[in-house]
Scaffold this motif. Structure first.
Motif, PDB file in Angstrom:
ATOM      1  N   UNK A   8    -111.209 -47.778 -46.643  1.00  0.00           N
ATOM      2  CA  UNK A   8    -111.520 -46.858 -45.553  1.00  0.00           C
ATOM      3  C   UNK A   8    -112.042 -45.547 -46.139  1.00  0.00           C
ATOM      4  N   UNK A   9    -112.625 -44.756 -45.272  1.00  0.00           N
ATOM      5  CA  UNK A   9    -113.107 -43.457 -45.715  1.00  0.00           C
ATOM      6  C   UNK A   9    -111.930 -42.581 -46.168  1.00  0.00           C
ATOM      7  N   UNK A  10    -110.824 -42.710 -45.481  1.00  0.00           N
ATOM      8  CA  UNK A  10    -109.665 -41.892 -45.828  1.00  0.00           C
ATOM      9  C   UNK A  10    -109.154 -42.219 -47.237  1.00  0.00           C
ATOM     10  N   UNK A  11    -109.179 -43.480 -47.614  1.00  0.00           N
ATOM     11  CA  UNK A  11    -108.763 -43.839 -48.973  1.00  0.00           C
ATOM     12  C   UNK A  11    -109.724 -43.231 -50.000  1.00  0.00           C
ATOM     13  N   UNK A  12    -111.014 -43.225 -49.676  1.00  0.00           N
ATOM     14  CA  UNK A  12    -111.985 -42.582 -50.559  1.00  0.00           C
ATOM     15  C   UNK A  12    -111.682 -41.092 -50.684  1.00  0.00           C
ATOM     16  N   UNK A  13    -111.345 -40.469 -49.577  1.00  0.00           N
ATOM     17  CA  UNK A  13    -111.004 -39.042 -49.579  1.00  0.00           C
ATOM     18  C   UNK A  13    -109.776 -38.795 -50.434  1.00  0.00           C
ATOM     19  N   UNK A  14    -108.752 -39.630 -50.296  1.00  0.00           N
ATOM     20  CA  UNK A  14    -107.534 -39.475 -51.095  1.00  0.00           C
ATOM     21  C   UNK A  14    -107.849 -39.540 -52.589  1.00  0.00           C
ATOM     22  N   UNK A  15    -108.626 -40.524 -52.975  1.00  0.00           N
ATOM     23  CA  UNK A  15    -108.941 -40.733 -54.379  1.00  0.00           C
ATOM     24  C   UNK A  15    -109.785 -39.586 -54.933  1.00  0.00           C
ATOM     25  N   UNK A  16    -110.803 -39.203 -54.218  1.00  0.00           N
ATOM     26  CA  UNK A  16    -111.718 -38.164 -54.707  1.00  0.00           C
ATOM     27  C   UNK A  16    -111.056 -36.796 -54.678  1.00  0.00           C
ATOM     28  N   UNK A  17    -110.211 -36.537 -53.692  1.00  0.00           N
ATOM     29  CA  UNK A  17    -109.497 -35.254 -53.647  1.00  0.00           C
ATOM     30  C   UNK A  17    -108.629 -35.085 -54.890  1.00  0.00           C
ATOM     31  N   UNK A  18    -107.985 -36.156 -55.314  1.00  0.00           N
ATOM     32  CA  UNK A  18    -107.152 -36.088 -56.516  1.00  0.00           C
ATOM     33  C   UNK A  18    -108.012 -35.794 -57.749  1.00  0.00           C
ATOM     34  N   UNK A  19    -109.200 -36.362 -57.803  1.00  0.00           N
ATOM     35  CA  UNK A  19    -110.085 -36.144 -58.943  1.00  0.00           C
ATOM     36  C   UNK A  19    -110.671 -34.739 -58.950  1.00  0.00           C
ATOM     37  N   UNK A  20    -110.983 -34.221 -57.773  1.00  0.00           N
ATOM     38  CA  UNK A  20    -111.577 -32.883 -57.664  1.00  0.00           C
ATOM     39  C   UNK A  20    -110.514 -31.805 -57.851  1.00  0.00           C
ATOM     40  N   UNK A  21    -109.297 -32.090 -57.419  1.00  0.00           N
ATOM     41  CA  UNK A  21    -108.220 -31.109 -57.538  1.00  0.00           C
ATOM     42  C   UNK A  21    -107.991 -30.302 -56.282  1.00  0.00           C
ATOM     43  N   UNK A  22    -108.407 -30.863 -55.140  1.00  0.00           N
ATOM     44  CA  UNK A  22    -108.132 -30.186 -53.874  1.00  0.00           C
ATOM     45  C   UNK A  22    -107.225 -31.080 -53.039  1.00  0.00           C
ATOM     46  N   UNK A  23    -106.739 -30.545 -51.946  1.00  0.00           N
ATOM     47  CA  UNK A  23    -105.869 -31.368 -51.101  1.00  0.00           C
ATOM     48  C   UNK A  23    -106.713 -32.341 -50.289  1.00  0.00           C
ATOM     49  N   UNK A  24    -106.093 -33.416 -49.860  1.00  0.00           N
ATOM     50  CA  UNK A  24    -106.827 -34.427 -49.091  1.00  0.00           C
ATOM     51  C   UNK A  24    -107.279 -33.877 -47.749  1.00  0.00           C
ATOM     52  N   UNK A  25    -106.481 -32.999 -47.157  1.00  0.00           N
ATOM     53  CA  UNK A  25    -106.864 -32.412 -45.874  1.00  0.00           C
ATOM     54  C   UNK A  25    -108.070 -31.493 -46.028  1.00  0.00           C
ATOM     55  N   UNK A  26    -108.104 -30.746 -47.119  1.00  0.00           N
ATOM     56  CA  UNK A  26    -109.247 -29.875 -47.369  1.00  0.00           C
ATOM     57  C   UNK A  26    -110.518 -30.698 -47.472  1.00  0.00           C
ATOM     58  N   UNK A  27    -110.479 -31.746 -48.279  1.00  0.00           N
ATOM     59  CA  UNK A  27    -111.653 -32.599 -48.434  1.00  0.00           C
ATOM     60  C   UNK A  27    -111.996 -33.298 -47.115  1.00  0.00           C
ATOM     61  N   UNK A  28    -111.001 -33.710 -46.361  1.00  0.00           N
ATOM     62  CA  UNK A  28    -111.252 -34.358 -45.077  1.00  0.00           C
ATOM     63  C   UNK A  28    -111.993 -33.408 -44.137  1.00  0.00           C
TER      64      UNK A  28
END
Length: 108
Positions: free
Chosen positions: A29-49
């Motif tokens: 899902x898009x949300x799983x992509x957001x979770x993974x990429x947020x961890x790599x970027x160093x921001x929170x998942x909500x911020x990236x969402x």
């Protein structure tokens, strides 16, 4: 009022959003992509969402106000607030001077 600088540069935001769009198919899902990429970027998942949702609105993929529209709405709301404050000041000043005029007229 002090203006705080955002913790993430526009380049980081754009890169993170682009990564979500490019790698969306690799996740369930898009949300799983957001979770993974947020961890790599160093921001929170909500911020990236939020960034992704705004990018979708800007591209016309999602209903809602675009970034430029949001800025204009914010500026108009600020202007309305300032005008209401000015009107309140003028209303109070008018009442004060009207009362002062009445007091001056009826003093013996």
């Amino acid at each position: 009022m002090t203006k705080r600088t955002p913790p993430y540069s526009p380049e980081v935001r754009e890169r993170a959003v682009r990564m979500v769009f490019e790698h969306r198919d690799e996740y369930a899902s898009q949300y799983e992509a957001i979770l993974s990429i947020a961890a790599k970027i160093g921001c929170s998942r909500e911020t990236l969402r939020h960034w992704v949702r705004q990018a979708e609105r800007d591209q016309g993929l999602r209903p809602g106000p675009m970034s430029a529209e949001q800025k204009k709405i914010k500026a108009l709301e600020r202007e309305v607030r300032e005008l209401r404050q000015a009107n309140e000041i003028l209303r109070k000043a008018s009442a004060y001077f009207a009362q002062a005029e009445l007091d001056r007229r009826f003093k013996p």
